[in-house]
Design an enzyme around this catalytic site. Structure first.
Site, PDB file in Angstrom:
ATOM      1  N   THR A 137       0.661  -0.998   0.005  1.00 48.30           N
ATOM      2  CA  THR A 137       0.074  -0.128   0.052  1.00 48.30           C
ATOM      3  C   THR A 137       0.752   1.316   0.250  1.00 48.30           C
ATOM      4  O   THR A 137       1.726   1.405   0.638  1.00 48.30           O
ATOM      5  CB  THR A 137      -0.997  -0.052   1.157  1.00 48.30           C
ATOM      6  OG1 THR A 137      -1.738  -1.242   1.206  1.00 48.30           O
ATOM      7  CG2 THR A 137      -1.912   1.141   1.205  1.00 48.30           C
ATOM      8  N   ALA A 141      -2.229   4.431  -3.700  1.00 51.04           N
ATOM      9  CA  ALA A 141      -2.420   2.983  -4.141  1.00 51.04           C
ATOM     10  C   ALA A 141      -2.964   2.104  -2.902  1.00 51.04           C
ATOM     11  O   ALA A 141      -2.087   1.830  -2.325  1.00 51.04           O
ATOM     12  CB  ALA A 141      -1.231   2.685  -5.033  1.00 51.04           C
ATOM     13  N   ASP A 255      -3.722 -15.576  -3.250  1.00 48.79           N
ATOM     14  CA  ASP A 255      -4.443 -16.694  -3.143  1.00 48.79           C
ATOM     15  C   ASP A 255      -4.140 -17.418  -1.924  1.00 48.79           C
ATOM     16  O   ASP A 255      -4.935 -18.486  -1.389  1.00 48.79           O
ATOM     17  CB  ASP A 255      -4.054 -17.757  -4.202  1.00 48.79           C
ATOM     18  CG  ASP A 255      -4.601 -16.841  -5.340  1.00 48.79           C
ATOM     19  OD1 ASP A 255      -5.403 -16.039  -5.461  1.00 48.79           O
ATOM     20  OD2 ASP A 255      -4.166 -17.437  -6.648  1.00 48.79           O
ATOM     21  N   ARG A 258      -5.003 -14.593   1.502  1.00 49.41           N
ATOM     22  CA  ARG A 258      -6.522 -14.226   1.818  1.00 49.41           C
ATOM     23  C   ARG A 258      -7.100 -15.493   2.567  1.00 49.41           C
ATOM     24  O   ARG A 258      -7.982 -15.073   3.667  1.00 49.41           O
ATOM     25  CB  ARG A 258      -7.231 -14.057   0.334  1.00 49.41           C
ATOM     26  CG  ARG A 258      -6.784 -12.451  -0.218  1.00 49.41           C
ATOM     27  CD  ARG A 258      -7.468 -12.132  -1.394  1.00 49.41           C
ATOM     28  NE  ARG A 258      -7.039 -10.999  -1.632  1.00 49.41           N
ATOM     29  CZ  ARG A 258      -7.133 -10.391  -2.786  1.00 49.41           C
ATOM     30  NH1 ARG A 258      -7.255 -10.996  -4.079  1.00 49.41           N
ATOM     31  NH2 ARG A 258      -6.530  -9.006  -3.151  1.00 49.41           N
ATOM     32  N   GLY A 357     -25.956  -6.678  25.632  1.00 47.22           N
ATOM     33  CA  GLY A 357     -26.165  -5.427  26.024  1.00 47.22           C
ATOM     34  C   GLY A 357     -25.047  -4.699  26.720  1.00 47.22           C
ATOM     35  O   GLY A 357     -23.986  -4.868  26.248  1.00 47.22           O
ATOM     36  N   GLU A 381      -5.728  -7.017   2.984  1.00 49.76           N
ATOM     37  CA  GLU A 381      -5.297  -8.070   2.062  1.00 49.76           C
ATOM     38  C   GLU A 381      -6.736  -8.000   1.036  1.00 49.76           C
ATOM     39  O   GLU A 381      -6.986  -8.901   0.360  1.00 49.76           O
ATOM     40  CB  GLU A 381      -5.442  -9.588   2.625  1.00 49.76           C
ATOM     41  CG  GLU A 381      -4.078  -9.898   3.201  1.00 49.76           C
ATOM     42  CD  GLU A 381      -3.057  -9.743   2.604  1.00 49.76           C
ATOM     43  OE1 GLU A 381      -2.107  -8.976   2.708  1.00 49.76           O
ATOM     44  OE2 GLU A 381      -2.705 -10.840   1.633  1.00 49.76           O
ATOM     45  N   GLY A 382      -7.106  -6.772   0.689  1.00 51.10           N
ATOM     46  CA  GLY A 382      -8.162  -6.619  -0.094  1.00 51.10           C
ATOM     47  C   GLY A 382      -9.533  -6.352   0.598  1.00 51.10           C
ATOM     48  O   GLY A 382      -9.945  -7.133   1.409  1.00 51.10           O
ATOM     49  N   THR A 383     -10.178  -5.254   0.166  1.00 46.83           N
ATOM     50  CA  THR A 383     -11.324  -4.966   1.119  1.00 46.83           C
ATOM     51  C   THR A 383     -12.425  -5.933   0.770  1.00 46.83           C
ATOM     52  O   THR A 383     -12.510  -6.735  -0.446  1.00 46.83           O
ATOM     53  CB  THR A 383     -11.836  -3.656   0.875  1.00 46.83           C
ATOM     54  OG1 THR A 383     -12.191  -3.526  -0.565  1.00 46.83           O
ATOM     55  CG2 THR A 383     -10.793  -2.387   1.353  1.00 46.83           C
ATOM     56  N   GLN A 385     -15.285  -5.021  -0.594  1.00 47.01           N
ATOM     57  CA  GLN A 385     -15.798  -4.540  -1.898  1.00 47.01           C
ATOM     58  C   GLN A 385     -14.991  -5.186  -3.220  1.00 47.01           C
ATOM     59  O   GLN A 385     -15.248  -5.633  -4.072  1.00 47.01           O
ATOM     60  CB  GLN A 385     -15.691  -3.159  -2.087  1.00 47.01           C
ATOM     61  CG  GLN A 385     -16.764  -2.509  -1.234  1.00 47.01           C
ATOM     62  CD  GLN A 385     -16.472  -2.342   0.010  1.00 47.01           C
ATOM     63  OE1 GLN A 385     -15.376  -2.626   0.465  1.00 47.01           O
ATOM     64  NE2 GLN A 385     -17.351  -2.002   0.999  1.00 47.01           N
TER      65      GLN A 385
HETATM   66  C1  LIG Z   1      -4.112  -1.649  10.174  1.00 44.38           C
HETATM   67  C2  LIG Z   1      -3.745  -1.662   8.777  1.00 44.38           C
HETATM   68  C3  LIG Z   1      -2.939  -2.752   8.414  1.00 44.38           C
HETATM   69  C4  LIG Z   1      -2.663  -2.733   7.108  1.00 44.38           C
HETATM   70  N1  LIG Z   1      -1.403  -3.662   6.873  1.00 44.38           N
HETATM   71  C5  LIG Z   1      -1.100  -3.489   5.557  1.00 44.38           C
HETATM   72  C6  LIG Z   1       0.086  -4.225   5.042  1.00 44.38           C
HETATM   73  O1  LIG Z   1       0.799  -5.150   6.181  1.00 44.38           O
HETATM   74  N2  LIG Z   1       0.753  -4.086   4.057  1.00 44.38           N
HETATM   75  C7  LIG Z   1       0.163  -3.505   2.961  1.00 44.38           C
HETATM   76  O2  LIG Z   1       0.380  -3.381   2.117  1.00 44.38           O
HETATM   77  N3  LIG Z   1      -0.960  -2.841   3.435  1.00 44.38           N
HETATM   78  C8  LIG Z   1      -1.614  -2.923   4.540  1.00 44.38           C
HETATM   79  N4  LIG Z   1      -2.711  -2.282   4.805  1.00 44.38           N
HETATM   80  C9  LIG Z   1      -3.358  -1.470   3.746  1.00 44.38           C
HETATM   81  C10 LIG Z   1      -4.806  -2.046   3.259  1.00 44.38           C
HETATM   82  O3  LIG Z   1      -4.499  -3.078   2.326  1.00 44.38           O
HETATM   83  C11 LIG Z   1      -5.504  -1.053   2.503  1.00 44.38           C
HETATM   84  O4  LIG Z   1      -6.106   0.036   3.699  1.00 44.38           O
HETATM   85  C12 LIG Z   1      -6.578  -1.603   1.541  1.00 44.38           C
HETATM   86  O5  LIG Z   1      -6.050  -2.345   0.565  1.00 44.38           O
HETATM   87  C13 LIG Z   1      -7.533  -0.234   1.043  1.00 44.38           C
HETATM   88  O6  LIG Z   1      -6.884   0.762   0.469  1.00 44.38           O
HETATM   89  P1  LIG Z   1      -7.124   1.981   0.602  1.00 44.38           P
HETATM   90  O7  LIG Z   1      -7.150   2.263   2.336  1.00 44.38           O
HETATM   91  O8  LIG Z   1      -6.161   2.715   0.176  1.00 44.38           O
HETATM   92  O9  LIG Z   1      -8.673   2.149   0.492  1.00 44.38           O
HETATM   93  P2  LIG Z   1      -9.135   2.918  -0.956  1.00 44.38           P
HETATM   94  O10 LIG Z   1      -8.324   1.722  -2.033  1.00 44.38           O
HETATM   95  O11 LIG Z   1      -9.312   4.181  -1.071  1.00 44.38           O
HETATM   96  O12 LIG Z   1     -10.520   2.315  -0.799  1.00 44.38           O
HETATM   97  C14 LIG Z   1     -11.590   3.098  -0.119  1.00 44.38           C
HETATM   98  C15 LIG Z   1     -12.833   2.329  -0.348  1.00 44.38           C
HETATM   99  O13 LIG Z   1     -13.284   2.345  -1.601  1.00 44.38           O
HETATM  100  C16 LIG Z   1     -13.916   1.057  -1.874  1.00 44.38           C
HETATM  101  N5  LIG Z   1     -13.549   0.470  -3.193  1.00 44.38           N
HETATM  102  C17 LIG Z   1     -12.017   0.993  -3.875  1.00 44.38           C
HETATM  103  N6  LIG Z   1     -11.971   0.482  -5.062  1.00 44.38           N
HETATM  104  C18 LIG Z   1     -13.294   0.229  -5.367  1.00 44.38           C
HETATM  105  C19 LIG Z   1     -13.788  -0.728  -6.445  1.00 44.38           C
HETATM  106  N7  LIG Z   1     -13.163  -0.452  -7.554  1.00 44.38           N
HETATM  107  N8  LIG Z   1     -15.182  -0.867  -6.371  1.00 44.38           N
HETATM  108  C20 LIG Z   1     -15.805  -0.854  -5.283  1.00 44.38           C
HETATM  109  N9  LIG Z   1     -15.068  -0.323  -4.144  1.00 44.38           N
HETATM  110  C21 LIG Z   1     -14.025   0.088  -4.113  1.00 44.38           C
HETATM  111  C22 LIG Z   1     -12.832   0.293  -1.065  1.00 44.38           C
HETATM  112  O14 LIG Z   1     -13.502  -1.038  -0.855  1.00 44.38           O
HETATM  113  C23 LIG Z   1     -12.924   1.085   0.415  1.00 44.38           C
HETATM  114  O15 LIG Z   1     -14.109   0.901   1.149  1.00 44.38           O
HETATM  115  C24 LIG Z   1      -3.219  -2.180   6.336  1.00 44.38           C
HETATM  116  C25 LIG Z   1      -4.326  -1.251   6.377  1.00 44.38           C
HETATM  117  C26 LIG Z   1      -4.752  -1.032   7.747  1.00 44.38           C
HETATM  118  C27 LIG Z   1      -5.764  -0.069   8.184  1.00 44.38           C
END
Ligand SMILES: Cc1cc2nc3c(=O)[nH]c(=O)nc-3n(C[C@H](O)[C@H](O)[C@H](O)COP(=O)(O)OP(=O)(O)OC[C@H]3O[C@@H](n4cnc5c(N)ncnc54)[C@H](O)[C@@H]3O)c2cc1C
Length: 404
Positions: A137, A141, A255, A258, A357, A381-383, A385
């Site tokens: 991240t 990106a 793969d 996740r 409660g 690891e991918g939200t 969505q």
């Molecule tokens: C505590 C913590 C630990 C983490 N650890 C790691 C780590 O070890 N290594 C690492 O690389 N990253 C790590 N991350 C980062 C994490 O993987 C990202 O936060 C995550 O991939 C989402 O990226 P973003 O926060 O930039 O949100 P964004 O990509 O900006 O997304 C914001 C919202 O929009 C939604 N969205 C985005 N694109 C689409 C689409 N095409 N269609 C529908 N909805 C969409 C997303 O689901 C989300 O709800 C960590 C994050 C946190 C908070």
């Protein structure tokens, strides 16, 4: 109810992981939730113990480090229950204890899983047994990991990395960081590769540690990579830019990871459900699985509904791991498991607070903490969505350009 028995050979492993979760993780769970950024020293001894057991072959893979596919990816003969399944089972138990602490056990980083997935034998030997974080991240990106801007330029026998990485789990404490960077931004996603960087490298500059809602025992770091020089052979996999394979190689890590994150969510979910079931029993609520929802109390029916969601998440997670053990392509199932388990963890933890409660909301118990911890499992690891998007692409046969 459909259920699966734990394979006989993994029962001792699951039992041991449960003992650790109950006797080591749970007792210090609140301590490190409160003392954010403090290193949980109690885990050092545990890490040595796990290493020893892994070396003696007593364990079939206890943490993220245990995951590796067969070299040719070919299907194993017959039905194989291997290190993916054993890892998932032990991660479930450990996260029943505490997910933030699991992520803080030295040697059990998501970077270890990346190394295990894509490193060659020599690299595996070189980096084996060391704690590796994963840095994909960047400020620009997140979900769209193909948009990363960090670059890697070959100069003689070294790559020079420049860029910014944020939200790196275990980024402060790990010994290695697996960094995603582009060999040539003009060639798009095919040029993205992963590189192993020593945490002590002077070009990897720690900018800050995040303060978080949950998993506060786990450190989350932000880095600046400034002319960060690493040996050429620290690139994982092939340096060739192949538009058909390159990014797929890096994505293959997901793969394997996740299902692990899904397993974390399954563990937290079970913790919340068991706690709530006990509380309801104390309050005299009778839960009878043979009775339908409308012939028992609303609380009992609600708990059963949450338990059914838990079972579905657990079965999907086991399926994704089992497929990896048997050389079957599991991208679809890995994303289904992650989507279902991530959402279930949040829904169940909040549903349990509702059922319990006021006691569920207070800090005297761990339920409110599990609800906070669960949310990240639906994000990293991918939200949620993004998993649904991947599932839709796979089911509809669309590319990432066609469905975004
Ligand atoms: C505590 C913590 C630990 C983490 N650890 C790691 C780590 O070890 N290594 C690492 O690389 N990253 C790590 N991350 C980062 C994490 O993987 C990202 O936060 C995550 O991939 C989402 O990226 P973003 O926060 O930039 O949100 P964004 O990509 O900006 O997304 C914001 C919202 O929009 C939604 N969205 C985005 N694109 C689409 C689409 N095409 N269609 C529908 N909805 C969409 C997303 O689901 C989300 O709800 C960590 C994050 C946190 C908070």
């Amino acid at each position: 109810m459909i259920d699966l028995e734990v394979p006989r050979k993994f029962r001792p492993l699951v039992g041991q992981a449960h003992q650790v979760a109950e006797n080591v993780l749970r007792p210090i769970s609140r301590k490190y939730d409160t003392a954010e950024h403090e290193r949980p020293v109690e885990l050092d001894m545990l890490a040595s113990l796990i290493d020893g057991m892994n070396e003696s072959g007593e364990l079939g893979g206890t943490g993220a480090a245990g995951v590796r596919r067969s070299a040719n990816g070919a299907a194993a003969e017959g039905n194989r229950n291997g290190s993916n399944l054993s890892t998932v089972l032990s991660v479930i138990e450990m996260c029943w204890g505490d997910v933030g602490l699991l992520l803080s056990i030295p040697g059990q980083g998501l970077g270890n899983s990346a190394i295990a997935s894509v490193a060659d034998d020599e690299q595996l030997e070189r980096y084996g047994g060391r704690w590796a974080a994963m840095a994909i991240t960047e400020p620009e990106a997140g979900s769209d990991s193909a948009a990363i801007r960090t670059t890697a330029v070959l100069e003689g026998d070294e790559y020079v990395l420049n860029g910014e990485k944020i939200y790196v789990t275990a980024g402060e404490r790990a010994e290695l960081v697996v960094v995603w960077a582009s060999l040539d931004r003009s060639q798009g996603r095919a040029a993205i590769k992963s590189f192993v960087v020593e945490r002590s490298n002077p070009g990897m500059i720690l900018e800050r540690l995040e303060h978080k809602l949950g998993i506060r025992a786990s450190d989350t770091a932000a880095f600046r990579l400034e002319n960060c020089r690493i040996p050429k052979d620290a690139l994982l996999g092939s340096p060739d830019i192949d538009s058909r394979k390159s990014f797929a190689g890096a994505m293959q890590t997901f793969d394997n990871t996740r299902p692990l994150v899904a397993a974390m969510a399954v563990g937290v979910t079970r913790a919340a459900l068991e706690h709530t079931r006990a509380k309801l029993a104390e309050a005299g609520v009778v839960i009878d699985p043979r009775k339908s929802a409308w012939t028992q109390s609303a609380a009992a029916a609600r708990l059963q509904q949450l338990e059914a969601d838990y079972e579905a998440a657990r079965l999907l997670t086991l399926q994704a791991a089992w497929m990896a053990d048997n050389g079957k392509p599991n991208s679809l199932q890995a994303s289904m498991a992650k989507a279902k388990a991530g959402r279930t963890g949040v829904d169940v933890a909040l549903g349990c607070i509702e059922l319990c409660g006021a006691t569920g909301y207070g800090e005297d118990e761990l339920l409110e903490k599990w609800a906070r911890d669960a949310k990240i499992l639906d994000i990293f690891e991918g939200t949620q969505q993004i998993q649904l998007l991947i599932v839709a692409r796979q089911l509809l046969g669309k590319t990432s350009a066609e469905l975004r």
